[in-house]
Design an enzyme around this catalytic site. Structure first.
Site, mmCIF file in Angstrom:
data_model
loop_
_atom_site.group_PDB
_atom_site.id
_atom_site.type_symbol
_atom_site.label_atom_id
_atom_site.label_comp_id
_atom_site.label_asym_id
_atom_site.label_seq_id
_atom_site.Cartn_x
_atom_site.Cartn_y
_atom_site.Cartn_z
ATOM 1 N N ASN A 90 0.868 -1.177 0.000
ATOM 2 C CA ASN A 90 0.000 0.000 0.000
ATOM 3 C C ASN A 90 0.906 1.229 0.000
ATOM 4 O OD1 ASN A 90 -1.819 2.014 0.371
ATOM 5 N ND2 ASN A 90 -2.582 1.312 2.364
ATOM 6 N N GLY A 114 2.050 2.604 10.896
ATOM 7 C CA GLY A 114 2.980 3.721 10.767
ATOM 8 C C GLY A 114 3.657 4.120 12.067
ATOM 9 N N GLU A 132 -5.641 -4.478 10.602
ATOM 10 C CA GLU A 132 -4.599 -3.481 10.834
ATOM 11 C C GLU A 132 -4.908 -2.731 12.131
ATOM 12 O OE1 GLU A 132 -2.641 -2.304 6.820
ATOM 13 O OE2 GLU A 132 -4.372 -1.029 7.144
ATOM 14 N N HIS A 158 -9.697 1.211 4.994
ATOM 15 C CA HIS A 158 -8.413 1.450 5.654
ATOM 16 C C HIS A 158 -8.629 2.450 6.791
ATOM 17 C CE1 HIS A 158 -4.293 2.627 6.419
ATOM 18 N NE2 HIS A 158 -3.928 1.532 5.787
ATOM 19 N N LYS A 209 0.105 4.224 -0.405
ATOM 20 C CA LYS A 209 -0.585 5.409 0.147
ATOM 21 C C LYS A 209 -0.325 6.619 -0.760
ATOM 22 C CE LYS A 209 -0.405 3.244 4.635
ATOM 23 N NZ LYS A 209 -0.313 3.348 6.089
ATOM 24 N N GLU A 223 -6.964 4.897 7.762
ATOM 25 C CA GLU A 223 -6.729 6.300 7.402
ATOM 26 C C GLU A 223 -7.958 6.890 6.713
ATOM 27 O OE1 GLU A 223 -3.050 5.508 5.387
ATOM 28 O OE2 GLU A 223 -2.102 5.129 7.323
ATOM 29 N N SER A 272 3.224 -1.700 10.582
ATOM 30 C CA SER A 272 4.666 -1.686 10.875
ATOM 31 C C SER A 272 5.363 -3.012 10.582
ATOM 32 C CB SER A 272 4.914 -1.245 12.326
ATOM 33 O OG SER A 272 4.459 0.086 12.507
HETATM 34 P P1 13P Z 1 2.794 0.640 7.785
HETATM 35 O O1 13P Z 1 3.382 -0.644 7.265
HETATM 36 O O2 13P Z 1 3.519 1.859 7.324
HETATM 37 O O3 13P Z 1 2.591 0.588 9.264
HETATM 38 O O4 13P Z 1 1.328 0.756 7.135
HETATM 39 C C1 13P Z 1 0.483 -0.336 7.161
HETATM 40 C C2 13P Z 1 -0.698 -0.041 6.329
HETATM 41 O O5 13P Z 1 -1.439 0.876 6.602
HETATM 42 C C3 13P Z 1 -0.915 -0.885 5.146
HETATM 43 O O6 13P Z 1 -2.187 -0.687 4.607
#
Ligand code: 13P
Length: 248
Positions: free
Chosen positions: A9, A172, A166, A94, A11, A96, A212
């Site tokens: 991903n 993150g 997640e 997601h 982003k 976010e 992470s």
């Molecule tokens: P990180 O691996 O940066 O923690 O992000 C995970 C994520 O949101 C994948 O969709």
């Protein structure tokens, strides 16, 4: 048999050049594998990534879509537009998107149906906050996200669903769920699917862990019984790290 899947991903990251380079590094360095690898670039680079990965084992996902198929929704992208590009998947729910854009389970239920109606597969994400985990509300929180965002689907449609667990506190942050925490929640998710749709569907549903992930911590996560791969954010922006995770 359920598939092992690793999703990059990206982003809101990468220039067009970086996206192309990441694609070619991944393609040329990936060893033959039995996992499915999915790249999720920004909308703008979907076309380029679809072209770059044609005739390869790599699949492409969008990071979001609108719940309607067309109409006066300035700035939005529909599932039918994504399907027309030849995409395989769309990520929905997601954390976010839930947090920054107020996407709730009832909206996500519509998005999921819309994506499936256009022939896309859906990677449906769920996850709890740290407060919810610390207060013991994490299991209920995930059950609610599944029940309200996904369990309106008929049984057959579930064959086109991948779940992404997640935990928000792990996305993150550099803090990963322990393999015990991940396995416990993945087993709960599989059990919830089994209760609603039966054991066959539950056993065939891939449930991915995200939050992470790094080359050094995924091995222990990926060997858990109910962890069928990962959703990779930060580490997917580095071709070497991502390939190491895919090969883990
Ligand atoms: P990180 O691996 O940066 O923690 O992000 C995970 C994520 O949101 C994948 O969709």
């Amino acid at each position: 048999m359920r598939k092992q899947i690793v999703v990059a991903n990206w982003k809101m990251n990468n220039s067009p050049e970086q996206s192309k380079q990441l694609c070619s590094s991944i393609l040329s360095n990936m060893s033959p594998i039995d996992k499915e690898v999915i790249l999720a670039p920004s909308y703008l680079y979907l076309n380029a990534v679809v072209d770059a990965t044609q005739n390869s084992v790599i699949k492409v996902a969008a990071q979001n879509c609108h719940q309607e198929i067309s109409g006066a929704y300035t700035g939005e992208v529909s599932a039918s537009m994504l399907a027309a590009l030849g995409l395989d998947y769309v990520i929905l729910g997601h954390s976010e998107r839930r947090y920054y854009y107020g996407e709730d389970n009832s909206l996500l239920a519509k998005k999921v149906s819309s994506a499936l109606s256009q022939g896309l597969k859906v990677i449906y994400c769920c996850g709890e906050t740290l407060d919810q985990r610390n207060s013991g509300a994490h299991i209920d929180r995930i059950t609610k996200q599944l029940t309200e965002g996904l369990f309106h689907l008929p049984t057959d449609a579930m064959r086109n669903i991948v779940i992404g667990y997640e935990p928000i506190w792990a996305v993150g942050t550099g803090i990963t769920a322990t393999s015990t925490q991940a396995q416990e929640m993945h087993a709960h998710i599989r059990n919830a699917i089994s209760n609603k749709y039966g054991a066959d569907i539950a056993n065939d549903t891939s449930i991915l862990y995200g939050g992470s992930c790094t080359p050094s911590n995924v091995k222990e996560l990926f060997v858990q019984n109910d962890v069928d791969g990962g959703l990779i954010g930060g580490a997917s922006l580095d071709a070497d790290d991502f390939i190491a995770i895919v090969n883990a």
